[in-house]
Write an enzyme that holds these catalytic residues in place. Structure first.
Site, short mmCIF file in Angstrom:
data_model
loop_
_atom_site.label_atom_id
_atom_site.label_comp_id
_atom_site.label_asym_id
_atom_site.label_seq_id
_atom_site.Cartn_x
_atom_site.Cartn_y
_atom_site.Cartn_z
N GLY A 354 68.76 45.77 74.17
CA GLY A 354 68.65 47.38 74.13
C GLY A 354 67.19 47.72 73.87
O GLY A 354 66.32 46.77 73.75
N GLY A 357 63.83 49.89 68.86
CA GLY A 357 64.09 50.81 67.85
C GLY A 357 65.63 51.11 67.58
O GLY A 357 66.04 52.25 66.80
N SER A 677 67.97 51.68 92.64
CA SER A 677 68.82 52.66 92.35
C SER A 677 68.26 53.91 92.67
O SER A 677 68.94 55.07 92.54
CB SER A 677 69.06 52.78 90.78
OG SER A 677 67.85 52.75 90.11
N LYS A 720 70.90 55.52 81.47
CA LYS A 720 70.43 56.54 82.39
C LYS A 720 71.11 57.95 82.04
O LYS A 720 70.28 59.02 82.00
CB LYS A 720 70.80 56.19 83.89
CG LYS A 720 69.92 54.99 84.39
CD LYS A 720 70.35 54.58 85.78
CE LYS A 720 69.42 53.38 86.25
NZ LYS A 720 69.98 52.81 87.60
#
Length: 779
Positions: A354, A357, A677, A720
């Site tokens: 990920g 933070g 994409s 996204k």
């Protein structure tokens, strides 16, 4: 003077030295009582009784602290020095014995019996004198500290008592030995004592030479330190003392035999200890072996903590430290449940993926806390040397174990939670591939016999719970990725960030900055304003920095007396932090022709991507700008090829490719951009520019396009989608094949967005383009 005469004379106690008759020497006098005695002496006949005190440390000696026999001397000179002390030149004349003290107030004054010596020389005395001179001559030859002139002077002395006193003065004897000679009144006995002392000193000097010769053979001329150590060893050996190194070796042997090392490792350790015993301590290899034995002793071989396998406790611990991340927590609890049933950790290595933070490292720490295990973290960012993982071979200077073994030593147990942070940021060069070295560490089938180049013996890592973290799984090497199970942490929604700030970040920073709860209050709408206007991230690191900045500014207001307490509102935050850094919505404020909003994934979370297309008269040239990667350029060419093939259906002039130049630009040209994409976004922007139909401002899209117009699935949909939600978009067009991925998106976000699932570009254009087709503007 008549024999046995008693005379009252001022007395001067001496510290650390004494005076023999017939000897002249300088003395420094500084004590008040001694100075008073000297003043008395210089006023009278300059006679003084010099006698040694028994203990050198006694500052103010009494009658009991002074020997009875000393030397009656004459003060030849007295000179006052700049530091306030007096230097005198005294000549010893006769032995004297204290009979009584006539004055002890102030300086000492004693009734001293003058001892006259019989200097008659008979045959025995003559023989003793010759023997003493011979021994003294031999001593001078060995010592080389006394000049030949001194020997010549001594040989001219005819009185036996004086001869003994002068020789005794030149010998390096302790004060007690010198006092004993002074108190030996029988001259023959004194000469015998002196012959014994000279004989003993010659033996000591001969031994020193023997030691020096032995040391000289085993040392290099330039190695002064080596010489001193060898000399010390030789001295200890001659004295029969036990060597320090033997004590050390005995202690190490006991530790090795009492340790929990496997038998094979223990044999290796004892073998190395035997080598260490034979090698000189000053040798460089000695330090290498000693360091290796220390590492073997300090590594945990069987010590392990007892696991707390209470799943409810683990869940409470993780919930207490983290808000949200439900799927990740659920997977961790499943993992722990399997370990509870199997009593084994043979399973996939968890990899938390990920943006920065989002709490990957702290979540791993919570797992360790819930299991009651020790926690160890090493960062792999920038590691490019295989030796960082496996260690250096002991043949290299400065060799040391790799980070895995160092971490195990730090943990002190064989079953810690071991976090390998930033595993996606490793690289490799001519020094080897650290990712390949990690295969043995993370493979449950191999890590029970992990081999470190420095330790060389197999080390069991099978009971270690490894957790890894990464920002981008795509940069993790395939074989390494195959041994891990990915748990995606996409980022936090605004609602989750609000809860995290209210429950964790604000209380933590308030306490850290010394504020009290009643001095720092903040409303939820103010926190939302802070999140939307001053941070734009997937995690909460920038949010925590913003909260810390507010705490500092509030602390200043309180300390200066401007405020006693502060309640933060949106206006107050803007006053303290300045104008908002970000607009509340990133989406376009109105429909634009030739501008489409795409959604992209970065290692730091999702983001929106604006693709601009402009047309001009020309010869059909395609221009691409914005620092695009090869895959993205190919997507643009595929999108343009599809538009050409469907020009009639899209109401575009069939010969536009011969008369119109097309320029595709992606803003933020300094940032590299790549990936497939953006295909449908580019195609939509091209159609919009060629037809004049605007793209709806609230629509964002992501998907790969083929030459036939098919929309292919993409990755990172959750990230996204969260970025689209943060940007204020209302409709998202996604590939139909990504429909199952919608379950990963938080329900609070799904409710506020409309998802269009498209399998062909025609469906994308239908929902993305607004307005009617303008026939008059057909190119």
């Amino acid at each position: 003077m008549p024999k046995n005469q008693i005379k009252t004379i001022p007395l001067l106690p001496l510290r650390g030295l004494l005076v023999y008759p017939s000897v002249v020497l300088h003395l420094d006098v500084g004590r008040d009582k001694s100075v008073e005695a000297l003043e008395k002496v210089m006023l009278d006949d300059q006679k003084i009784f010099l006698v040694a005190q028994k203990e050198m440390a006694t500052e103010d000696p009494g009658p009991d602290d002074i020997y009875k026999i000393g030397t009656i001397s004459t003060v030849k000179q007295m000179l006052k020095l700049p530091n306030g002390t007096f230097r005198i030149l005294a000549e010893g004349e006769h032995r004297g014995r204290i009979q009584s003290y006539s004055n002890t107030d102030g300086f000492f004054e004693a009734n001293v019996e003058i001892i006259e010596e019989d200097q008659t020389i008979d045959l025995e005395t003559e023989a003793l004198m010759r023997s003493t001179l011979d021994q003294f001559s031999n001593y001078i030859n060995l010592s080389r500290k006394i000049t030949a002139e001194t020997l010549a002077t001594v040989q001219d002395i005819e009185e036996p008592g004086r001869l003994a006193d002068v020789i005794a003065y030149h010998l390096p004897l302790k004060n007690k030995e010198k006092q004993k000679l002074l108190e030996t009144l029988d001259i023959k006995e004194r000469l015998r004592e002196l012959i014994g002392i000279l004989s003993n000193e010659q033996e000591v000097l001969g031994l020193e030479q023997k030691i020096g010769q032995r040391v000289k053979k085993s040392m290099e001329r330039t190695q002064k330190e080596y010489y001193l150590r060898e000399q010390m060893k030789a001295i200890q050996k001659e004295l029969g003392d036990k060597e320090t190194k033997e004590d050390e070796i005995g202690s190490l042997r006991e530790k090795i035999e009492g340790s929990a090392m496997p038998e094979k490792v223990k044999e290796t350790a004892l073998k190395e200890l035997a080598r260490y015993e034979k090698i000189p301590q000053s040798s460089a290899e000695s330090g290498v072996i000693r360091n290796y034995i220390d590492w073997l002793l300090q590594l945990p071989w069987d010590h392990e903590t007892e696991d707390n396998l209470d799943i409810r406790h683990a869940e409470e611990t993780m919930n207490k430290a983290h808000y949200g991340l439900d799927k990740v927590k659920e997977r961790v609890l499943e993992y722990l449940s399997v370990q509870t049933l199997t009593k084994s950790l043979n399973g996939p290595i968890l990899c938390l993926v990920g943006p920065p933070g989002v709490g990957k490292t702290s979540l791993a720490r919570s797992v360790a806390e819930s299991l009651n295990r020790h926690f160890v973290r090493i960062s792999l960012g920038g590691v490019r040397d295989e030796a960082e993982i496996r260690g250096h071979r002991r043949t290299y200077v400065g060799a040391m174990p790799g980070r895995i073994i160092q971490g195990m030593k730090k943990a002190g147990t064989i079953n810690p939670v071991f976090l390998l942070d930033e595993i996606d940021k490793m690289s490799n060069d001519f020094r080897g591939d650290p990712a390949a070295a990690l295969l043995e560490v993370l493979d449950p089938e191999q890590n029970n016999v992990f081999s470190d180049h420095y330790i060389e013996e197999p080390y069991d890592l099978s009971k270690v719970m490894f957790i890894t973290t990464a920002n981008n799984a795509q940069t993790i090497p395939g074989p390494l990725l195959d041994r891990m199970e990915l748990l995606s942490i996409a980022g936090y929604t605004e609602l989750e960030k609000l809860h995290i700030a209210m429950e964790h970040l604000i209380p933590k920073q308030v306490k850290k900055h010394g504020l009290k709860k009643n001095q720092f209050r903040v409303k939820e709408e103010a926190v939302l304003f802070l999140i939307r206007s001053y941070t734009r991230e997937a995690g909460v690191r920038s949010l925590e920095r913003a909260v810390a900045s507010l705490c500092r500014k509030v602390a200043k207001l309180i300390v200066t007396g401007e405020k006693k307490s502060v309640t933060l509102t949106s206006k107050m935050i803007e006053k303290l932090l300045g104008k908002p850094t970000f607009r509340q919505n990133e989406a376009e404020t109105e429909d634009q022709v030739g501008v489409a909003t795409g959604l992209a994934y970065t290692p730091y979370g999702g983001t929106t991507l604006f693709i601009e297309v402009s047309t001009s008269k020309g010869k059909g040239r395609l221009t691409l700008t914005g620092k695009l990667g090869d895959v993205m350029k190919e997507s643009a060419q595929a999108a343009l090829s599809y538009v050409r093939s469907r020009a009639d259906d899209l109401n575009i002039s069939a010969n536009f490719s011969e008369t119109t130049d097309i320029h595709i630009h992606v803003p933020e040209g300094a940032t590299p951009k790549d990936g497939p994409s953006a295909g449908i976004t580019m195609a939509t922007a091209i159609v919009s520019a060629l037809t004049g139909r605007p793209v709806k401002k609230e629509v964002g899209m992501t998907g790969e396009i083929t030459l036939r117009g098919r929309v292919l699935p993409i990755g990172g949909l959750k990230e996204k989608t969260l970025s689209a939600h943060r940007a204020g978009l209302k409709t998202i067009i996604i590939p139909k094949d990504n429909e199952n991925d919608l379950e990963d998106i938080p329900e609070s976000v799904r409710k506020e967005l409309t998802f269009i699932k498209a399998s062909h570009l025609d469906e994308v254009l239908k929902h993305a383009l607004g307005g009617e087709k303008i026939e008059s503007e057909k190119l």
